[in-house]
Design an enzyme around this catalytic site. Structure first.
Site, PDB file in Angstrom:
ATOM      1  N   TYR A 166     -38.136 -88.135  46.029  1.00 50.32           N
ATOM      2  CA  TYR A 166     -38.357 -89.238  46.674  1.00 50.32           C
ATOM      3  C   TYR A 166     -38.867 -90.350  45.624  1.00 50.32           C
ATOM      4  CZ  TYR A 166     -41.289 -91.975  50.062  1.00 50.32           C
ATOM      5  OH  TYR A 166     -41.664 -92.834  51.085  1.00 50.32           O
ATOM      6  N   ASP A 191     -40.757 -90.196  37.670  1.00 47.58           N
ATOM      7  CA  ASP A 191     -41.547 -90.747  38.820  1.00 47.58           C
ATOM      8  C   ASP A 191     -42.857 -89.966  38.714  1.00 47.58           C
ATOM      9  OD1 ASP A 191     -42.656 -91.221  41.430  1.00 47.58           O
ATOM     10  OD2 ASP A 191     -40.578 -91.556  42.305  1.00 47.58           O
ATOM     11  N   LYS A 248     -50.620 -94.632  43.615  1.00 47.63           N
ATOM     12  CA  LYS A 248     -51.632 -93.739  44.153  1.00 47.63           C
ATOM     13  C   LYS A 248     -52.869 -93.723  43.310  1.00 47.63           C
ATOM     14  CE  LYS A 248     -48.052 -91.064  46.862  1.00 47.63           C
ATOM     15  NZ  LYS A 248     -47.993 -91.290  48.046  1.00 47.63           N
TER      16      LYS A 248
HETATM   17  C1  LIG Z   1     -42.916 -89.469  44.056  1.00 47.11           C
HETATM   18  C2  LIG Z   1     -42.910 -90.804  44.859  1.00 47.11           C
HETATM   19  N1  LIG Z   1     -42.564 -92.164  44.482  1.00 47.11           N
HETATM   20  C3  LIG Z   1     -42.611 -93.179  45.000  1.00 47.11           C
HETATM   21  C4  LIG Z   1     -43.398 -93.235  45.910  1.00 47.11           C
HETATM   22  C5  LIG Z   1     -43.465 -94.452  46.711  1.00 47.11           C
HETATM   23  O1  LIG Z   1     -45.045 -95.033  46.601  1.00 47.11           O
HETATM   24  P1  LIG Z   1     -45.413 -96.006  47.653  1.00 47.11           P
HETATM   25  O2  LIG Z   1     -45.539 -95.223  49.321  1.00 47.11           O
HETATM   26  O3  LIG Z   1     -46.629 -96.641  47.202  1.00 47.11           O
HETATM   27  O4  LIG Z   1     -44.322 -97.036  47.744  1.00 47.11           O
HETATM   28  C6  LIG Z   1     -43.892 -91.940  46.603  1.00 47.11           C
HETATM   29  C7  LIG Z   1     -44.988 -92.168  47.823  1.00 47.11           C
HETATM   30  O5  LIG Z   1     -45.148 -91.163  48.276  1.00 47.11           O
HETATM   31  C8  LIG Z   1     -43.867 -90.681  46.058  1.00 47.11           C
HETATM   32  O6  LIG Z   1     -44.337 -89.845  46.449  1.00 47.11           O
END
Ligand SMILES: Cc1ncc(COP(=O)(O)O)c(C=O)c1O
Length: 429
Positions: free
Chosen positions: A142, A237, A265
């Protein structure tokens, strides 16, 4: 128009109103018809007054717990001083300093407002740096909701590697040509793809712990070695893992340093703030004076480095930095995790509990769970049923993750395990 309030409870009224003005009746996040009114520590309450042990934690930001008095005081003080300036502010600078101090890869930091943006810019920085287009990602990872992030995120019928497929309508066909997809934890395939596409690859992006799937020994280091060999930027990430697996993030926890990482987060302390942090020469593409017209990647965001979010993030990091904070988080997390594992086992349900102590969940398969395709055997309907039964018993979680906070305590552990046992016994497998 607000519909007549003829339903049974304040929550039912709000749900009816939500369905008239919100697509699917929700905010696009939790699909569950629970309307939360407040949160404190490791618990939340809905508008009808029902309390829950909160294992959702706002999808992760509330690692120090809801309404932590120190975070609340810092925010209140800042709100009285003004809430956004667009210009540099002291708190964002201090938060960037804290990130540089904490994370091995971080030499420079750029703030944005969401993890989606951070990942989008990190991939663009890699492209600008390498002057090539393709990004390699891992199936099921993700990386937010951009066109690139939505390639091979949750394919129902996965195709052949390395062909990427869109998991959303509305993504231009051309994006397929710019993404390559590889199975997570399969170093040999990743190495072969990186070698084959080395002249077209701009970067490799990976969640150091992909969703709940932990990296097998040598996987992250192997990625580090081969990307370094071809001078291809490696992006971690760390939107979820940053300041959660350890103060220094997944990169410290697993002992592998990427070239760039993305954060979100926890660093916003419950407010919209995320970041890209990384090697000075790559981050220099954000500086027109250093990058020149050819290499410059403009990046502007109205709320980037917002001072309210920055003070909330700083207060959260100060709490996490205290001696024993992670030891306690891991101890509580491991107790809950062991209780979940035992509850399912004792109920005779085939499941594998995947993840690390601060975030884990049951995947309803005998395992092992090493990549996205392994999780596909995990019977999502059973996960939904289990979460829903837990919610009826006062445990609030998403269908696929339990987030543990520093505010959870032994009482929460005991109550959660009792709920796991009752819900597991009632599962219709
Ligand atoms: C690993 C990862 N990257 C990126 C994101 C995207 O973040 P946002 O929801 O702040 O756009 C998330 C969201 O849960 C995530 O878990």
């Amino acid at each position: 128009m607000t519909p007549p309030l003829d339903t049974a409870s304040p929550e039912q009224d709000l749900i009816a109103r939500a369905h008239t003005v919100l697509p699917a009746g929700n905010l696009g996040n939790m699909n569950v018809e629970t309307v939360i009114r407040s949160g404190r520590g490791g618990r939340v309450w809905d508008v009808d007054g029902r309390g829950y042990i909160d294992f959702l934690l706002g999808s992760g930001p509330m690692l120090v717990g809801h309404a932590h008095p120190e975070v609340t005081a810092a925010v209140q003080e800042q709100v009285a001083e003004g809430t956004t300036f667009f210009a540099n502010n002291e708190h964002a600078i201090a938060l960037a300093e804290a990130i540089v101090e904490a994370l091995p890869c971080a030499e420079k930091v750029r703030f944005v407002s969401s993890g989606t943006e951070a990942d989008l810019y990190a991939m663009r920085l890699a492209r600008a740096h390498r002057r090539r287009d393709k990004i390699l990602k891992f199936e099921g990872a993700y990386h937010g909701m951009s066109d690139y992030g939505l390639m091979s995120l949750w394919p129902e019928r996965p195709g052949n590697f390395p062909q990427a497929a869109p998991d959303s309508a509305g993504i231009p066909r051309s994006v397929r040509d710019d993404m390559l997809v590889c199975p997570y934890n399969d170093l040999a395939t990743a190495q072969a793809l990186i070698r084959e596409y080395r002249d077209e690859l701009a970067g490799v992006i990976v969640e150091p712990m992909q969703r709940l799937i932990t990296p097998v020994a040598g996987f992250l280091q192997g990625l580090r070695d081969i990307t370094a060999e071809y001078k291809i930027p490696l992006i971690f990430d760390e939107v979820v893992t940053g300041f959660r697996l350890a103060y220094g993030g997944g990169q410290s926890f697993y002992g592998v340093t990427p070239d760039i990482c993305t954060l979100g987060k926890v660093i916003g302390g419950g407010f919209p703030l995320a970041a890209i942090a990384g090697r000075e020469d790559i981050m220099a593409h954000l500086d027109r004076a250093k990058a020149g017209e050819d290499g410059f990647t403009p990046q502007i965001g109205t709320l980037s480095g917002n001072p309210v979010a920055a003070v909330a993030g700083l207060a959260s990091l100060a709490i996490l930095k205290r001696p024993g904070a992670y030891k306690r988080l891991f101890s509580i997390g491991n107790q809950i995790r062991a209780g979940l594992d035992a509850a399912l086992r004792d109920a005779g349900i085939e499941a594998t509990v995947a993840g690390e102590a601060p975030m884990f969940d049951a995947v309803f398969t005998a395992g092992p769970v090493r990549n996205y395709r392994d999780t596909m055997g995990g019977r999502p309907a059973l996960s939904r049923q289990f979460s829903s039964k837990l919610r009826e018993r006062g445990v609030f979680k998403s269908d696929n993750k339990i987030y543990v906070s520093c505010a959870h305590d032994e009482t929460d552990v005991g109550e959660a395990i009792a709920a796991f046992r009752t819900a597991a016994a009632e599962l219709r497998v």
